[in-house]
Write a protein that holds these residues in place. Structure first.
Motif, short mmCIF file in Angstrom:
data_model
loop_
_atom_site.label_atom_id
_atom_site.label_comp_id
_atom_site.label_asym_id
_atom_site.label_seq_id
_atom_site.Cartn_x
_atom_site.Cartn_y
_atom_site.Cartn_z
N LEU A 182 0.81 -1.22 0.00
CA LEU A 182 0.00 0.00 0.00
C LEU A 182 0.85 1.27 0.00
N GLU A 183 2.08 1.18 0.50
CA GLU A 183 2.97 2.35 0.41
C GLU A 183 3.25 2.68 -1.06
N ASP A 184 3.48 1.65 -1.86
CA ASP A 184 3.67 1.86 -3.30
C ASP A 184 2.39 2.40 -3.94
N LEU A 185 1.25 1.91 -3.49
CA LEU A 185 -0.03 2.38 -4.04
C LEU A 185 -0.20 3.88 -3.82
N LEU A 186 0.05 4.34 -2.58
CA LEU A 186 -0.09 5.77 -2.32
C LEU A 186 0.90 6.58 -3.15
N ASN A 187 2.15 6.14 -3.19
CA ASN A 187 3.16 6.87 -3.97
C ASN A 187 2.78 6.95 -5.44
N ASP A 188 2.13 5.91 -5.95
CA ASP A 188 1.75 5.88 -7.35
C ASP A 188 0.57 6.81 -7.65
N ASN A 189 -0.26 7.07 -6.62
CA ASN A 189 -1.46 7.87 -6.84
C ASN A 189 -1.33 9.31 -6.37
N LEU A 190 -0.30 9.63 -5.59
CA LEU A 190 -0.16 10.98 -5.07
C LEU A 190 0.10 11.98 -6.20
N THR A 191 -0.61 13.09 -6.17
CA THR A 191 -0.40 14.15 -7.15
C THR A 191 0.08 15.44 -6.49
N THR A 192 0.24 15.40 -5.16
CA THR A 192 0.79 16.54 -4.43
C THR A 192 1.87 16.03 -3.48
N GLU A 193 2.71 16.95 -3.01
CA GLU A 193 3.78 16.56 -2.10
C GLU A 193 3.20 16.19 -0.74
N ILE A 194 3.79 15.15 -0.13
CA ILE A 194 3.32 14.74 1.21
C ILE A 194 4.10 15.50 2.28
N LEU A 195 3.50 15.64 3.45
CA LEU A 195 4.09 16.43 4.52
C LEU A 195 5.03 15.61 5.40
N THR A 242 -0.83 9.20 5.18
CA THR A 242 -0.02 10.41 5.17
C THR A 242 -0.95 11.62 5.01
N HIS A 243 -0.38 12.81 5.02
CA HIS A 243 -1.13 14.04 4.79
C HIS A 243 -0.43 14.86 3.71
N SER A 244 -1.23 15.62 2.97
CA SER A 244 -0.68 16.61 2.03
C SER A 244 -1.42 17.92 2.27
N ASN A 245 -1.05 18.93 1.51
CA ASN A 245 -1.71 20.23 1.68
C ASN A 245 -2.96 20.38 0.82
N GLN A 246 -3.40 19.30 0.20
CA GLN A 246 -4.64 19.39 -0.57
C GLN A 246 -5.84 19.40 0.37
N TYR A 247 -6.95 19.92 -0.13
CA TYR A 247 -8.17 19.96 0.67
C TYR A 247 -8.86 18.60 0.61
N GLY A 248 -9.67 18.34 1.64
CA GLY A 248 -10.48 17.14 1.65
C GLY A 248 -9.72 15.91 2.08
N GLU A 249 -10.34 14.76 1.86
CA GLU A 249 -9.77 13.46 2.22
C GLU A 249 -9.73 12.57 0.99
N GLU A 250 -8.77 11.68 0.96
CA GLU A 250 -8.60 10.80 -0.19
C GLU A 250 -8.29 9.40 0.30
N TYR A 251 -9.15 8.43 -0.07
CA TYR A 251 -8.99 7.07 0.45
C TYR A 251 -9.03 6.04 -0.67
N TYR A 252 -8.29 4.96 -0.45
CA TYR A 252 -8.32 3.79 -1.33
C TYR A 252 -8.59 2.60 -0.41
N SER A 253 -9.71 1.91 -0.64
CA SER A 253 -10.08 0.83 0.28
C SER A 253 -10.27 -0.48 -0.48
N SER A 308 -8.95 12.79 -15.81
CA SER A 308 -8.13 11.92 -14.97
C SER A 308 -6.97 12.71 -14.36
N MET A 309 -6.47 12.20 -13.24
CA MET A 309 -5.31 12.77 -12.57
C MET A 309 -4.28 11.68 -12.36
N ARG A 310 -3.06 11.94 -12.81
CA ARG A 310 -1.98 11.00 -12.58
C ARG A 310 -0.82 11.73 -11.93
#
Length: 618
Positions: free
Chosen positions: A218-231, A247-258, A582-584
């Protein structure tokens, strides 16, 4: 009903009216019950990808049981081949597992403890919906092969010796009688395969010669989907039947993969609800401060994967978990997830004080911003609540995406239009059950670089947020598809860009989860007395002229308002053309928005001059 009509109805309802369908006929008549919508392959949730997934899930379950570290997939012109190297289907049951409903090893928990498919329908549906379906098992030096056409056996080959490695080969070709002209697209297959390897570390999937493999789950999954820098570095925690990455980033809202048993639950469910609640609670208790859960979760990007026995999903396509227990013994998902995070996440924060400090600062920043706009937020909510009663901007539909037991929820959509004429045409031609319309007044504000305060201060943005019902997150989203419907001219393109900036700034998960689309409308109408063709490109216009012969009538549509409601009905019905936004990670969204929407006017000016295309015929 009159007495005569009642008597006729009774006479017309006899033994001849009772029909028993063969299993394959039932699937072919009601494919939506088994694979969701059909589609032509242009959307990731189209049926042809569900067929691939149903076959893949069996191979993945083999890997999860400890058999077969490689899966080979080949797709060529609609012909699909999936070969795994597991145990192989028992040779005497190859026919049964592919053609007898409610037949499969997954009913036996000794063979498959925590699998995705427990209904015994999966590959039977693939079989019935394929013009050609072949299943071949290799097991201990022997092989057995059965071939079908639309669920009917055409070749039941006898068992014979074989030298290949143990495992199962399935080949199928989706039936064009069911799916029409379809095309498998790599951009929809690749995320599916990536998720499989992210959730099954050590597995290698080879697709048309390209290998997919993950070492860090799942660490690879988050890194593959992140479009903003993590804190701060991703917090990656493992348990026996649970894995999380946070993790957290400076984007608004919440983002989940379940995920449940390797199944991507795109609509979440009980496991995701438990995770969101427990994560916020553990962090709040760690800091021993009275933080709001919304401040803790703002900017959170996370993934959760659980393995449970006999999962209960809310639909055949398994996009939302309904189970409340982790095991048949009754251990609740809430307790299991909560206890795991209380132990592991709390321990992690105590051991990684630098991460805890960064996390606390992020929470305090979110709290500060929330309090700064509290007054504006309250007034905006009251205004939106009143407007919703008589919202002239919104022509709502009857069925919504967040309806707990609604039908056709995947088809719910809202068209965001510019001006009254365009919204009028769409409103008159839409399906009022599933299609809503939101009308903009001119060009919306450029929201780039602004804080969320603007969402509440700007009446149009606030009403749009209220119409979508996404202020508190994606769980309440009222429409599956948010469709930007603007004219195909420079003003329309500008409005499209302003809206995308708004969504990417404040609701990026709406885009990342594939809910935002661009409506394609025809540029030309070409017709003669016998036939009318609508053309979306110059190439289609030339082809239409060639088809209709000399001197057809050609109309160039300059705006959506010029298209009559009767004609518009053709463009927003079953043949509606949509481009998904789409966002990559490689899109570098921040840099793109900075360049196109920021305050670098001279750079943009030079870019336009250098890339200006002059039409010599104009």
């Amino acid at each position: 009903m009159t007495e005569l009509e009642r008597e006729q109805a009774l006479q017309n309802y006899s033994e001849e009216n009772i029909v028993t369908l063969e299993w394959r006929e039932h699937i072919r008549r009601r494919p939506g019950m088994y694979i969701g919508k059909l589609g032509d392959g242009s959307s990731s949730d189209d049926g042809i990808y569900v067929l691939l997934k149903e076959v893949m899930d069996n191979s993945i379950d083999e890997f999860r049981m400890g058999f077969g570290r490689n899966i080979d997939i080949t797709i060529d012109a609609g012909n699909v081949s999936v070969r795994d190297y597991g145990r192989g289907v028992p040779l005497g049951k190859v026919l049964d597992v592919s053609s007898r409903m409610n037949t499969g090893a997954k009913y036996d928990s000794k063979a498959f403890k925590k699998s995705v498919g427990l209904n015994g329908v999966g590959i039977k549906a693939v079989n019935a919906l394929s013009s050609r379906f072949l299943i071949q098992s290799f097991r201990e030096g022997e092989t057995k092969c059965v071939e079908y056409a639309r669920g009917v056996v055409v070749n039941d080959a006898p068992q014979q010796p074989a030298s290949q490695s143990n495992g199962t080969l399935i080949e199928f070709t989706p039936d064009k009688e069911i799916f029409g002209d379809y095309l498998y697209r790599e951009e929809h297959i690749e995320p599916l395969l990536k998720n499989y390897v992210f959730l099954n570390t050590g597995l290698t999937i080879t697709f048309n010669g390209k290998k997919y493999y993950s070492k860090n789950g799942l660490e690879d999954l988050l890194n593959d989907n992140l479009t903003t820098e993590i804190l701060y570095p991703i917090i990656h925690l493992h348990g026996e039947d649970i894995e999380v990455a946070i993790t957290h980033s400076n984007q608004y809202g919440e983002e989940y993969y379940s995920f449940v048993n390797g199944q991507h639950t795109t609509q979440g469910g009980t496991h995701l609800s438990a995770f969101r609640e427990a994560t916020a609670r553990v962090i709040k208790e760690y800091f021993t401060k009275n933080f709001e859960y919304s401040d803790i979760r703002n900017g959170m990007v996370a993934a959760i994967s659980v393995k449970i026995e006999e999962p209960v999903f809310e639909s055949q396509t398994k996009t939302k978990l309904g189970s409340k227990d982790m095991t048949p013994d009754g251990v609740s998902i809430n307790k299991y997830v909560g206890d795991f995070l209380k132990r592991e996440l709390d321990n992690y924060l105590h051991k990684h004080l630098e991460t805890a400090d960064i996390l606390q600062k992020k929470i305090l920043d979110s709290e500060k911003e929330r309090k700064a706009i509290a007054g504006v937020t309250k007034l905006a909510r009251e205004r939106a609540k009143k407007a919703n009663l008589h919202n002239r901007k919104l022509r709502d539909c009857r069925i919504h995406y967040n309806d707990p037991k609604g039908d056709n929820l995947e088809d719910t959509c809202i068209f965001i239009t510019e001006g009254d004429s365009a919204s009028g045409s769409i409103t008159k031609s839409r399906d009022p059950n599933l299609q809503a319309v939101f009308s903009l007044r001119g060009k919306p504000l450029n929201s780039f670089g602004l804080t969320k305060k603007i969402v509440y201060e700007n009446e149009e943005f606030n009403l749009l947020q209220a119409a979508l019902n996404i202020e508190e997150g994606m769980d309440g989203l009222r429409y599956n598809k948010v469709i930007i419907a603007t004219d195909a001219d420079t003003d329309g393109m500008h409005i499209r860009l302003l809206l995308l900036t708004f969504f990417l700034q404040f609701f990026p998960d709406l885009v990342k989860k594939g809910h935002v689309y661009i409506l394609q409308t025809p540029l030309f109408r070409v017709r003669n007395k016998k036939k009318t063709l609508y053309c979306y490109t110059e190439e289609e216009r030339l082809a239409a002229i060639g088809e209709l012969g000399s001197n057809p009538e050609i109309t160039r549509f300059k705006g959506l308002g010029e298209i009559s409601p009767d004609e518009f009905r053709n463009f927003i019905g079953k043949d509606m053309r949509l481009d998904r936004v789409s966002m990559r990670k490689e899109d570098l969204i921040k840099d793109l928005l900075e360049f196109y929407m920021g305050k670098n006017t001279p750079d943009r000016q030079m870019f336009i001059i250098e890339n200006l295309v002059v039409d010599e015929d104009a």
